[in-house]
Design a protein around this motif. Structure first.
Motif, short mmCIF file in Angstrom:
data_model
loop_
_atom_site.label_atom_id
_atom_site.label_comp_id
_atom_site.label_asym_id
_atom_site.label_seq_id
_atom_site.Cartn_x
_atom_site.Cartn_y
_atom_site.Cartn_z
N LYS A 66 0.84 -1.19 0.00
CA LYS A 66 0.00 0.00 0.00
C LYS A 66 0.88 1.25 0.00
CE LYS A 66 -3.96 -2.20 0.39
NZ LYS A 66 -4.93 -2.21 -0.71
N SER A 67 0.46 2.28 -0.71
CA SER A 67 1.14 3.56 -0.60
C SER A 67 0.92 4.08 0.82
CB SER A 67 0.57 4.55 -1.62
OG SER A 67 -0.78 4.87 -1.29
N TRP A 68 1.76 5.00 1.25
CA TRP A 68 1.62 5.53 2.60
C TRP A 68 0.28 6.25 2.77
CZ3 TRP A 68 2.59 4.83 7.31
CH2 TRP A 68 2.54 5.84 8.26
N SER A 69 -0.15 6.98 1.75
CA SER A 69 -1.43 7.69 1.87
C SER A 69 -2.59 6.70 2.01
CB SER A 69 -1.65 8.60 0.67
OG SER A 69 -1.66 7.87 -0.54
N GLU A 70 -2.55 5.61 1.27
CA GLU A 70 -3.60 4.59 1.38
C GLU A 70 -3.50 3.87 2.72
OE1 GLU A 70 -6.84 2.06 -0.04
OE2 GLU A 70 -6.16 4.14 -0.24
N ASN A 71 -2.30 3.61 3.15
CA ASN A 71 -2.05 2.99 4.46
C ASN A 71 -2.72 3.82 5.57
OD1 ASN A 71 1.09 1.84 6.01
ND2 ASN A 71 -0.99 1.57 6.66
N CYS A 72 -2.48 5.12 5.53
CA CYS A 72 -3.05 6.03 6.53
C CYS A 72 -4.57 6.07 6.44
CB CYS A 72 -2.48 7.43 6.37
SG CYS A 72 -0.72 7.53 6.69
N ARG A 73 -5.08 6.11 5.21
CA ARG A 73 -6.54 6.16 5.02
C ARG A 73 -7.21 4.92 5.62
NH1 ARG A 73 -10.62 4.37 2.14
NH2 ARG A 73 -9.36 2.91 0.93
N LEU A 74 -6.64 3.76 5.36
CA LEU A 74 -7.22 2.52 5.88
C LEU A 74 -7.16 2.46 7.40
CD1 LEU A 74 -5.85 -0.08 3.29
CD2 LEU A 74 -8.20 0.79 3.49
N ALA A 75 -6.06 2.96 7.98
CA ALA A 75 -5.94 2.97 9.44
C ALA A 75 -6.96 3.91 10.06
CB ALA A 75 -4.53 3.37 9.84
N HIS A 76 -7.10 5.11 9.50
CA HIS A 76 -8.11 6.05 9.98
C HIS A 76 -9.50 5.43 9.90
CE1 HIS A 76 -6.26 9.92 10.88
NE2 HIS A 76 -5.45 9.77 9.84
N GLN A 77 -9.78 4.83 8.77
CA GLN A 77 -11.09 4.24 8.54
C GLN A 77 -11.39 3.12 9.52
OE1 GLN A 77 -12.50 3.53 4.35
NE2 GLN A 77 -12.32 1.39 4.98
N ALA A 78 -10.38 2.30 9.81
CA ALA A 78 -10.57 1.19 10.75
C ALA A 78 -10.98 1.71 12.12
CB ALA A 78 -9.28 0.37 10.85
N TYR A 79 -10.33 2.78 12.58
CA TYR A 79 -10.66 3.32 13.91
C TYR A 79 -11.96 4.10 13.91
CZ TYR A 79 -6.67 1.68 16.53
OH TYR A 79 -5.78 0.87 17.20
N GLU A 80 -12.28 4.75 12.80
CA GLU A 80 -13.53 5.51 12.73
C GLU A 80 -14.75 4.60 12.70
OE1 GLU A 80 -13.10 8.00 9.33
OE2 GLU A 80 -11.75 9.41 10.34
N THR A 81 -14.63 3.48 11.97
CA THR A 81 -15.77 2.57 11.81
C THR A 81 -15.74 1.41 12.79
OG1 THR A 81 -14.63 1.18 10.19
CG2 THR A 81 -15.84 3.12 9.35
N GLY A 82 -14.56 1.13 13.34
CA GLY A 82 -14.43 -0.04 14.21
C GLY A 82 -14.29 -1.34 13.45
#
Length: 201
Positions: A66-82
């Motif tokens: 994953k690109s770093w930007s996509e990596n960050c997006r997925l991590a944010h999303q995981a914590y926002e949605t659970g």
């Protein structure tokens, strides 16, 4: 793939390649490389509202291919949605365990890239951790492999290259993670637009 039984001469060549790439860095590239893991650490803390260690584990678990930007997006999303999503099942399983409170060191493969990426983000001052991704490999061996297999799933090959970065760092008076991140910046900017796929952690 490079041999896991590299001679002392070959190891020395790898160390010199790393040092040469470091010395080719501009002041701006050195600054960006020096601050990379500190910035990632702060991001990990923000994602988790203060638990940088867990955030580092989630970022590391989601980092493969994953690109770093996509990596960050997925991590944010995981914590926002659970609910972790957007990656292979194995990675998502690791993320779920870390989000549920398991120690990342008990979840991630600590002797390879993912575990070392976690360590560098969780503690940017770690004196030993070093990430060997495809770009770090290519810097050390002095050749851009493109899509060829580098064999970095081998713990012995990973350890060989990590040793070379640690030795280069010792000679430069820097942390291994700093040497890796600065040379990563230099290398990825060299190959940008060359037909090789863009930077991925």
């Amino acid at each position: 793939m490079i041999s896991v039984k590299a001679s002392e001469e070959t190891r020395e060549r790898y160390v010199r390649n790393i040092i040469a790439t470091w010395r080719a860095a501009s002041p701006e590239q050195i600054q960006r490389g020096r601050t990379w893991y500190c910035t990632a650490h702060d991001l990990a803390s923000r994602i988790t509202k203060g638990d940088a260690r867990a955030g580092a584990g989630v970022l590391a678990a989601l980092s493969a291919n994953k690109s770093w930007s996509e990596n960050c997006r997925l991590a944010h999303q995981a914590y926002e949605t659970g609910v972790p999503s957007g990656h292979f099942r194995d990675a998502l399983s690791k993320v779920a365990k870390i989000m549920a409170g398991e120690d990342p060191e008990g979840v991630l493969p600590m002797e390879r890239k993912t575990g070392m990426f976690f360590r560098c983000i969780a503690d940017p001052s770690d004196p030993d951790a070093v990430v060997i991704d495809r770009h770090a490999h290519d810097v050390a061996v002095g050749e851009t492999y493109g899509q060829r297999d580098r064999g970095l799933g081998s713990t012995r090959r990973y350890a060989l290259l990590a040793h070379c970065y640690r030795e280069a760092a010792r000679r430069l008076g820097e942390l291994p993670s700093t040497v890796q991140s600065v040379t990563w910046v230099v290398h990825t900017e060299r190959i940008a637009g060359s037909g090789t796929r863009g930077p991925r952690r």
